[in-house]
Design a protein around this motif. Sequence first.
Motif, PDB file in Angstrom:
ATOM      1  N   GLN A  17       0.817  -1.220   0.000  1.00 19.99           N
ATOM      2  CA  GLN A  17       0.000   0.000   0.000  1.00 19.99           C
ATOM      3  C   GLN A  17       0.850   1.269   0.000  1.00 19.99           C
ATOM      4  O   GLN A  17       0.364   2.339  -0.377  1.00 19.99           O
ATOM      5  CB  GLN A  17      -0.924   0.004   1.211  1.00 19.99           C
ATOM      6  N   PHE A  18       2.109   1.154   0.428  1.00 24.58           N
ATOM      7  CA  PHE A  18       2.984   2.324   0.491  1.00 24.58           C
ATOM      8  C   PHE A  18       3.996   2.381  -0.665  1.00 24.58           C
ATOM      9  O   PHE A  18       4.652   3.408  -0.849  1.00 24.58           O
ATOM     10  CB  PHE A  18       3.767   2.327   1.807  1.00 24.58           C
ATOM     11  N   LEU A  19       4.142   1.291  -1.391  1.00 16.81           N
ATOM     12  CA  LEU A  19       5.253   1.172  -2.339  1.00 16.81           C
ATOM     13  C   LEU A  19       5.232   2.212  -3.447  1.00 16.81           C
ATOM     14  O   LEU A  19       6.284   2.735  -3.826  1.00 16.81           O
ATOM     15  CB  LEU A  19       5.277  -0.225  -2.960  1.00 16.81           C
ATOM     16  N   GLU A  20       4.067   2.477  -4.004  1.00 17.09           N
ATOM     17  CA  GLU A  20       3.999   3.448  -5.110  1.00 17.09           C
ATOM     18  C   GLU A  20       4.585   4.786  -4.677  1.00 17.09           C
ATOM     19  O   GLU A  20       5.405   5.390  -5.394  1.00 17.09           O
ATOM     20  CB  GLU A  20       2.545   3.639  -5.567  1.00 17.09           C
ATOM     21  N   GLU A  21       4.198   5.243  -3.503  1.00 14.86           N
ATOM     22  CA  GLU A  21       4.667   6.543  -3.011  1.00 14.86           C
ATOM     23  C   GLU A  21       6.159   6.509  -2.701  1.00 14.86           C
ATOM     24  O   GLU A  21       6.887   7.466  -3.000  1.00 14.86           O
ATOM     25  CB  GLU A  21       3.869   6.934  -1.766  1.00 14.86           C
ATOM     26  N   THR A  22       6.621   5.407  -2.116  1.00 14.70           N
ATOM     27  CA  THR A  22       8.042   5.306  -1.784  1.00 14.70           C
ATOM     28  C   THR A  22       8.897   5.208  -3.041  1.00 14.70           C
ATOM     29  O   THR A  22       9.939   5.880  -3.156  1.00 14.70           O
ATOM     30  CB  THR A  22       8.290   4.086  -0.872  1.00 14.70           C
ATOM     31  N   PHE A  23       8.493   4.389  -3.994  1.00 19.58           N
ATOM     32  CA  PHE A  23       9.207   4.302  -5.271  1.00 19.58           C
ATOM     33  C   PHE A  23       9.235   5.658  -5.971  1.00 19.58           C
ATOM     34  O   PHE A  23      10.247   6.049  -6.556  1.00 19.58           O
ATOM     35  CB  PHE A  23       8.546   3.271  -6.193  1.00 19.58           C
ATOM     36  N   GLN A  24       8.120   6.368  -5.920  1.00 16.15           N
ATOM     37  CA  GLN A  24       8.049   7.673  -6.577  1.00 16.15           C
ATOM     38  C   GLN A  24       9.038   8.650  -5.949  1.00 16.15           C
ATOM     39  O   GLN A  24       9.662   9.456  -6.646  1.00 16.15           O
ATOM     40  CB  GLN A  24       6.627   8.238  -6.492  1.00 16.15           C
ATOM     41  N   SER A  25       9.214   8.566  -4.629  1.00 17.61           N
ATOM     42  CA  SER A  25      10.159   9.471  -3.958  1.00 17.61           C
ATOM     43  C   SER A  25      11.598   9.161  -4.360  1.00 17.61           C
ATOM     44  O   SER A  25      12.445  10.051  -4.358  1.00 17.61           O
ATOM     45  CB  SER A  25       9.994   9.389  -2.435  1.00 17.61           C
ATOM     46  N   VAL A  26      11.871   7.905  -4.694  1.00 17.78           N
ATOM     47  CA  VAL A  26      13.189   7.533  -5.220  1.00 17.78           C
ATOM     48  C   VAL A  26      13.318   8.012  -6.668  1.00 17.78           C
ATOM     49  O   VAL A  26      14.325   8.613  -7.062  1.00 17.78           O
ATOM     50  CB  VAL A  26      13.399   6.004  -5.139  1.00 17.78           C
ATOM     51  N   PHE A  27      12.300   7.752  -7.457  1.00 20.46           N
ATOM     52  CA  PHE A  27      12.297   8.139  -8.873  1.00 20.46           C
ATOM     53  C   PHE A  27      12.462   9.649  -9.049  1.00 20.46           C
ATOM     54  O   PHE A  27      13.066  10.116 -10.026  1.00 20.46           O
ATOM     55  CB  PHE A  27      10.984   7.677  -9.511  1.00 20.46           C
ATOM     56  N   ASN A  28      11.957  10.429  -8.095  1.00 17.49           N
ATOM     57  CA  ASN A  28      11.984  11.894  -8.190  1.00 17.49           C
ATOM     58  C   ASN A  28      13.319  12.509  -7.786  1.00 17.49           C
ATOM     59  O   ASN A  28      13.452  13.743  -7.806  1.00 17.49           O
ATOM     60  CB  ASN A  28      10.887  12.498  -7.314  1.00 17.49           C
ATOM     61  N   GLN A  29      14.295  11.709  -7.424  1.00 18.91           N
ATOM     62  CA  GLN A  29      15.581  12.258  -7.005  1.00 18.91           C
ATOM     63  C   GLN A  29      16.227  13.079  -8.121  1.00 18.91           C
ATOM     64  O   GLN A  29      16.273  12.654  -9.274  1.00 18.91           O
ATOM     65  CB  GLN A  29      16.528  11.136  -6.579  1.00 18.91           C
ATOM     66  N   THR A  30      16.738  14.248  -7.763  1.00 14.67           N
ATOM     67  CA  THR A  30      17.419  15.085  -8.756  1.00 14.67           C
ATOM     68  C   THR A  30      18.767  14.477  -9.154  1.00 14.67           C
ATOM     69  O   THR A  30      19.276  14.754 -10.235  1.00 14.67           O
ATOM     70  CB  THR A  30      17.638  16.501  -8.199  1.00 14.67           C
ATOM     71  N   TYR A  31      19.335  13.670  -8.279  1.00 12.61           N
ATOM     72  CA  TYR A  31      20.557  12.916  -8.582  1.00 12.61           C
ATOM     73  C   TYR A  31      20.107  11.599  -9.199  1.00 12.61           C
ATOM     74  O   TYR A  31      19.346  10.836  -8.601  1.00 12.61           O
ATOM     75  CB  TYR A  31      21.346  12.671  -7.295  1.00 12.61           C
ATOM     76  N   LYS A  32      20.588  11.305 -10.401  1.00 10.11           N
ATOM     77  CA  LYS A  32      19.998  10.241 -11.205  1.00 10.11           C
ATOM     78  C   LYS A  32      20.763   8.918 -11.193  1.00 10.11           C
ATOM     79  O   LYS A  32      20.227   7.911 -11.665  1.00 10.11           O
ATOM     80  CB  LYS A  32      19.854  10.724 -12.661  1.00 10.11           C
ATOM     81  N   ASN A  33      21.985   8.893 -10.688  1.00 16.08           N
ATOM     82  CA  ASN A  33      22.760   7.650 -10.772  1.00 16.08           C
ATOM     83  C   ASN A  33      22.546   6.805  -9.518  1.00 16.08           C
ATOM     84  O   ASN A  33      23.323   6.856  -8.569  1.00 16.08           O
ATOM     85  CB  ASN A  33      24.250   7.954 -10.961  1.00 16.08           C
ATOM     86  N   TRP A  34      21.482   6.037  -9.544  1.00 16.63           N
ATOM     87  CA  TRP A  34      21.146   5.175  -8.425  1.00 16.63           C
ATOM     88  C   TRP A  34      20.554   3.872  -8.923  1.00 16.63           C
ATOM     89  O   TRP A  34      20.124   3.747 -10.079  1.00 16.63           O
ATOM     90  CB  TRP A  34      20.153   5.862  -7.471  1.00 16.63           C
ATOM     91  N   GLU A  35      20.537   2.889  -8.057  1.00 20.50           N
ATOM     92  CA  GLU A  35      19.799   1.648  -8.266  1.00 20.50           C
ATOM     93  C   GLU A  35      18.992   1.391  -7.002  1.00 20.50           C
ATOM     94  O   GLU A  35      19.438   1.687  -5.901  1.00 20.50           O
ATOM     95  CB  GLU A  35      20.746   0.470  -8.531  1.00 20.50           C
ATOM     96  N   CYS A  36      17.788   0.861  -7.170  1.00 20.67           N
ATOM     97  CA  CYS A  36      16.919   0.585  -6.020  1.00 20.67           C
ATOM     98  C   CYS A  36      16.620  -0.906  -5.982  1.00 20.67           C
ATOM     99  O   CYS A  36      15.997  -1.455  -6.898  1.00 20.67           O
ATOM    100  CB  CYS A  36      15.623   1.382  -6.124  1.00 20.67           C
ATOM    101  N   LEU A  37      17.094  -1.563  -4.923  1.00 17.39           N
ATOM    102  CA  LEU A  37      16.902  -2.996  -4.762  1.00 17.39           C
ATOM    103  C   LEU A  37      15.721  -3.234  -3.823  1.00 17.39           C
ATOM    104  O   LEU A  37      15.818  -2.987  -2.618  1.00 17.39           O
ATOM    105  CB  LEU A  37      18.157  -3.657  -4.176  1.00 17.39           C
ATOM    106  N   LEU A  38      14.601  -3.692  -4.388  1.00 19.96           N
ATOM    107  CA  LEU A  38      13.441  -4.021  -3.567  1.00 19.96           C
ATOM    108  C   LEU A  38      13.526  -5.502  -3.206  1.00 19.96           C
ATOM    109  O   LEU A  38      13.558  -6.367  -4.086  1.00 19.96           O
ATOM    110  CB  LEU A  38      12.159  -3.723  -4.331  1.00 19.96           C
ATOM    111  N   ILE A  39      13.571  -5.798  -1.916  1.00 18.41           N
ATOM    112  CA  ILE A  39      13.652  -7.169  -1.444  1.00 18.41           C
ATOM    113  C   ILE A  39      12.292  -7.573  -0.900  1.00 18.41           C
ATOM    114  O   ILE A  39      11.889  -7.150   0.188  1.00 18.41           O
ATOM    115  CB  ILE A  39      14.722  -7.332  -0.338  1.00 18.41           C
ATOM    116  N   ASN A  40      11.572  -8.379  -1.651  1.00 20.81           N
ATOM    117  CA  ASN A  40      10.271  -8.867  -1.233  1.00 20.81           C
ATOM    118  C   ASN A  40      10.474 -10.017  -0.254  1.00 20.81           C
ATOM    119  O   ASN A  40      10.887 -11.112  -0.626  1.00 20.81           O
ATOM    120  CB  ASN A  40       9.472  -9.335  -2.453  1.00 20.81           C
ATOM    121  N   ASP A  41      10.163  -9.759   1.014  1.00 24.18           N
ATOM    122  CA  ASP A  41      10.425 -10.721   2.079  1.00 24.18           C
ATOM    123  C   ASP A  41       9.215 -11.629   2.317  1.00 24.18           C
ATOM    124  O   ASP A  41       8.683 -11.713   3.412  1.00 24.18           O
ATOM    125  CB  ASP A  41      10.799  -9.967   3.367  1.00 24.18           C
TER     126      ASP A  41
END
Length: 280
Positions: A17-41
């Motif tokens: 229920q929170f993932l869309e908003e959290t992913f969007q906050s990562v996607f919106n970073q002004t610094y673009k060189n990142w990777e996001c590892l989502l670990i589905n537990d």
Amino acid sequence: MKDHLISIIMPCYNQGQFLEETFQSVFNQTYKNWECLLINDGSTDSTKEIAEKWSQKDKRFRYFEKENGGRSSARNLGLEFAEGEYIQLLDADDLLHPEKFQKSIEAFKKTNCDVVITNFLRFRKTIHKTKRAFCDLQNQHYSFESILLGWDVKFSIPIHCGIFKHEIIKGIRFNLQLNAYEDWFFWLESYKRVNQTNFINENLVYYRLNPKGTTVNYAHMQENLKKSYFLIYNSLEEKYKTLFFERVTNELLNAKNEYKEFKDNVFYRKWFYKLKKLFK
């Protein structure tokens, strides 16, 4: 010169229920060189569908799946696969300010520090209605000793406030025996190596007040606090064991003074005398 890669490690158990908003906050970073590892537990909700959608949308999102083993085990898996020069730990219900990465990288370049810590705000449903931080991070001296003796007394640091140099925390893992206070243990292990910290006094992260989160379960927190005391004590060099023992016994003595009927309080009576016997 190529920008330095930041690896965001995000464990998730039934927080779709929170993932869309959290992913969007990562996607919106002004610094673009990142990777996001989502670990589905081992989630049983919409986590998988949402994560796969984002990984197809943007290849910087990497999806991993494992059997349920707890947040620490999920974070540890992320640390195994992270490729970045810097590590950002982020829970699936918390949020980042768009300039979090940009300002942190600038701080790393200016000071050659090992860790950058930023300030934070709390929120429930929207970051447009925030509450101030639950502690004062601005006026702290960040060191192994201050984190050992001051944690939960003067301050505590939400894990997503920090970005670590990967080389500094190489080989350090979250303790699988803890389901709370694992962040404290991780900060301590990290600060056995950290020489310099840069603090940015700006609210660049948002800590969600989740009514279903583990931190609101008093019995759960107390049980893990007891575990953390013993694990931390056994990990310390001799010169710190006495200081930590004094901290713990002072906390229990203060609790004793606060409770007029201490003799009837099973938790404090049991652990005061157990700790006293153990640390003799």
